[in-house]
Scaffold this active site. Structure first.
Site, PDB file in Angstrom:
ATOM      1  N   ARG A  49      15.284   0.604  10.701  1.00 27.05           N
ATOM      2  CA  ARG A  49      16.712   0.910  10.726  1.00 27.05           C
ATOM      3  C   ARG A  49      16.949   1.856  11.728  1.00 27.05           C
ATOM      4  O   ARG A  49      18.045   1.609  12.656  1.00 27.05           O
ATOM      5  CB  ARG A  49      16.979   1.830   9.277  1.00 27.05           C
ATOM      6  N   SER A  78      16.383   4.675  -0.492  1.00 27.32           N
ATOM      7  CA  SER A  78      16.564   4.642  -1.796  1.00 27.32           C
ATOM      8  C   SER A  78      16.467   6.268  -2.059  1.00 27.32           C
ATOM      9  O   SER A  78      17.189   6.429  -3.115  1.00 27.32           O
ATOM     10  CB  SER A  78      15.074   3.860  -2.461  1.00 27.32           C
ATOM     11  N   LYS A 127       4.267   6.886  -3.828  1.00 27.66           N
ATOM     12  CA  LYS A 127       5.393   7.961  -3.636  1.00 27.66           C
ATOM     13  C   LYS A 127       5.425   8.876  -4.831  1.00 27.66           C
ATOM     14  O   LYS A 127       5.683   8.136  -6.056  1.00 27.66           O
ATOM     15  CB  LYS A 127       6.728   7.168  -3.258  1.00 27.66           C
TER      16      LYS A 127
HETATM   17  N1  COA Z   1      17.632  -0.864   3.987  1.00 25.77           N
HETATM   18  C1  COA Z   1      17.703   0.486   2.924  1.00 25.77           C
HETATM   19  N2  COA Z   1      16.733   1.309   2.799  1.00 25.77           N
HETATM   20  C2  COA Z   1      15.344   0.727   3.631  1.00 25.77           C
HETATM   21  C3  COA Z   1      15.226  -0.388   4.168  1.00 25.77           C
HETATM   22  C4  COA Z   1      16.646  -1.201   4.382  1.00 25.77           C
HETATM   23  N3  COA Z   1      16.666  -2.227   5.031  1.00 25.77           N
HETATM   24  N4  COA Z   1      14.127  -0.471   4.706  1.00 25.77           N
HETATM   25  C5  COA Z   1      13.576   0.402   4.205  1.00 25.77           C
HETATM   26  N5  COA Z   1      14.362   1.430   3.500  1.00 25.77           N
HETATM   27  C6  COA Z   1      13.767   2.602   2.821  1.00 25.77           C
HETATM   28  C7  COA Z   1      13.139   2.411   1.527  1.00 25.77           C
HETATM   29  O1  COA Z   1      14.263   2.239   0.586  1.00 25.77           O
HETATM   30  C8  COA Z   1      12.471   3.810   1.349  1.00 25.77           C
HETATM   31  O2  COA Z   1      13.235   4.635   1.030  1.00 25.77           O
HETATM   32  P1  COA Z   1      12.305   5.931   0.065  1.00 25.77           P
HETATM   33  O3  COA Z   1      11.179   6.514   1.067  1.00 25.77           O
HETATM   34  O4  COA Z   1      13.659   6.915   0.062  1.00 25.77           O
HETATM   35  O5  COA Z   1      11.956   5.421  -1.207  1.00 25.77           O
HETATM   36  C9  COA Z   1      12.189   3.893   2.993  1.00 25.77           C
HETATM   37  O6  COA Z   1      12.990   3.374   3.601  1.00 25.77           O
HETATM   38  C10 COA Z   1      10.750   3.400   3.339  1.00 25.77           C
HETATM   39  O7  COA Z   1      10.760   2.079   3.007  1.00 25.77           O
HETATM   40  P2  COA Z   1       9.414   1.247   3.159  1.00 25.77           P
HETATM   41  O8  COA Z   1       8.680   1.561   4.392  1.00 25.77           O
HETATM   42  O9  COA Z   1       9.789  -0.026   2.951  1.00 25.77           O
HETATM   43  O10 COA Z   1       8.590   1.944   2.191  1.00 25.77           O
HETATM   44  P3  COA Z   1       8.494   1.335   0.630  1.00 25.77           P
HETATM   45  O11 COA Z   1       7.626   2.422   0.056  1.00 25.77           O
HETATM   46  O12 COA Z   1       9.536   0.904   0.199  1.00 25.77           O
HETATM   47  O13 COA Z   1       7.169  -0.007   0.927  1.00 25.77           O
HETATM   48  C11 COA Z   1       4.837  -0.581   0.938  1.00 25.77           C
HETATM   49  C12 COA Z   1       6.145   0.628   1.311  1.00 25.77           C
HETATM   50  C13 COA Z   1       4.978  -0.869  -0.393  1.00 25.77           C
HETATM   51  C14 COA Z   1       5.485  -1.893   1.580  1.00 25.77           C
HETATM   52  C15 COA Z   1       3.510  -0.282   1.531  1.00 25.77           C
HETATM   53  O14 COA Z   1       3.209   1.021   0.924  1.00 25.77           O
HETATM   54  C16 COA Z   1       2.669  -1.330   1.027  1.00 25.77           C
HETATM   55  O15 COA Z   1       2.217  -2.202   1.617  1.00 25.77           O
HETATM   56  N6  COA Z   1       1.792  -0.967   0.038  1.00 25.77           N
HETATM   57  C17 COA Z   1       0.631  -1.782  -0.434  1.00 25.77           C
HETATM   58  C18 COA Z   1      -0.770  -1.286  -0.233  1.00 25.77           C
HETATM   59  C19 COA Z   1      -1.072  -1.693   1.142  1.00 25.77           C
HETATM   60  O16 COA Z   1      -1.152  -2.742   1.392  1.00 25.77           O
HETATM   61  N7  COA Z   1      -1.202  -0.606   1.956  1.00 25.77           N
HETATM   62  C20 COA Z   1      -1.546  -0.638   3.401  1.00 25.77           C
HETATM   63  C21 COA Z   1      -0.325  -1.035   4.186  1.00 25.77           C
HETATM   64  S1  COA Z   1      -0.967  -0.696   5.809  1.00 25.77           S
END
Ligand code: COA
Length: 174
Positions: free
Chosen positions: A96, A134, A46
């Site tokens: 969510r 976030s 990101k």
């Molecule tokens: N409460 C509040 N916010 C939440 C939430 C909750 N319960 N769940 C998710 N969110 C928010 C996050 O803060 C995030 O906000 P942002 O986009 O404004 O930063 C958004 O929702 C998306 O969250 P999420 O889908 O969990 O994305 P992430 O970037 O936090 O996590 C990873 C994604 C890191 C888990 C994923 O990219 C990953 O697994 N990476 C490793 C590489 C990999 O294996 N890739 C293949 C995956 S198929």
């Protein structure tokens, strides 16, 4: 087949920063599993990160300090590799709102292809956290708004410090 029920769950994310919505899910998982590992992704892909990986980890550790069965670790690389390295067969994702579903569905099925032995478990945070993310929290604080309803006090303080430092031309990930 595995003969033992999973006692460990991995909750991955970028956590930039950790919010009350994330914490809600961590608390739910901590009540169901013996151990929860919150996996903080070092490379989320990101743009515009506000906090470094170490800062995101430090904040998450502070926020879960009163949950004895929750650990926070850095995750480099693939999520399924992290789960395998830690002997985890379950990973947690939050849903969510309906629009989360498509992305989560794709991610869960991809992870299943990569590692069929690992299950994705979905949980919903409290309704009041369903609109939190976030980036919304970062935006609220950057415009001088009050994010106290969305993040723990320690996180809000760090957000304000970081944004003030940025406004003064210093601070933040390279
Ligand atoms: N409460 C509040 N916010 C939440 C939430 C909750 N319960 N769940 C998710 N969110 C928010 C996050 O803060 C995030 O906000 P942002 O986009 O404004 O930063 C958004 O929702 C998306 O969250 P999420 O889908 O969990 O994305 P992430 O970037 O936090 O996590 C990873 C994604 C890191 C888990 C994923 O990219 C990953 O697994 N990476 C490793 C590489 C990999 O294996 N890739 C293949 C995956 S198929």
């Amino acid at each position: 087949m595995h003969d033992r029920k999973p006692s460990l769950i991995v909750y991955p994310g970028t956590f930039d920063p950790i919010t009350l919505g994330h914490l809600d899910l961590v608390q739910r998982a901590a009540g169901l599993f013996d151990r929860v590992i919150l996996a903080v992704a070092a490379q989320s892909g990101k743009p515009g990160a506000l906090f470094t990986t170490d800062e995101r980890i430090a904040m998450a550790r502070e926020v879960v300090a009163d949950l004895p069965n929750v650990e926070v670790e850095r995750m480099d690389g693939m999520l399924v590799d992290f789960c395998r390295a830690h002997g985890a067969r379950v990973l947690l994702r939050g849903i969510r709102v309906y629009s989360d579903f498509e992305y989560e569905f794709q991610m869960a099925l991809t992870n299943r292809k990569l590692a069929p032995e690992i299950e994705t478990l979905f949980m919903m945070p409290k309704e009041e956290h369903s609109c939190v993310s976030s980036s919304i929290v970062r935006e609220i604080e950057s415009f001088g708004g009050d994010s106290a309803r969305f993040v723990p006090p320690a996180v809000q303080r760090r957000l304000q410090e970081r944004l003030a430092a940025r406004a003064a031309g210093k601070g933040g990930p390279a």
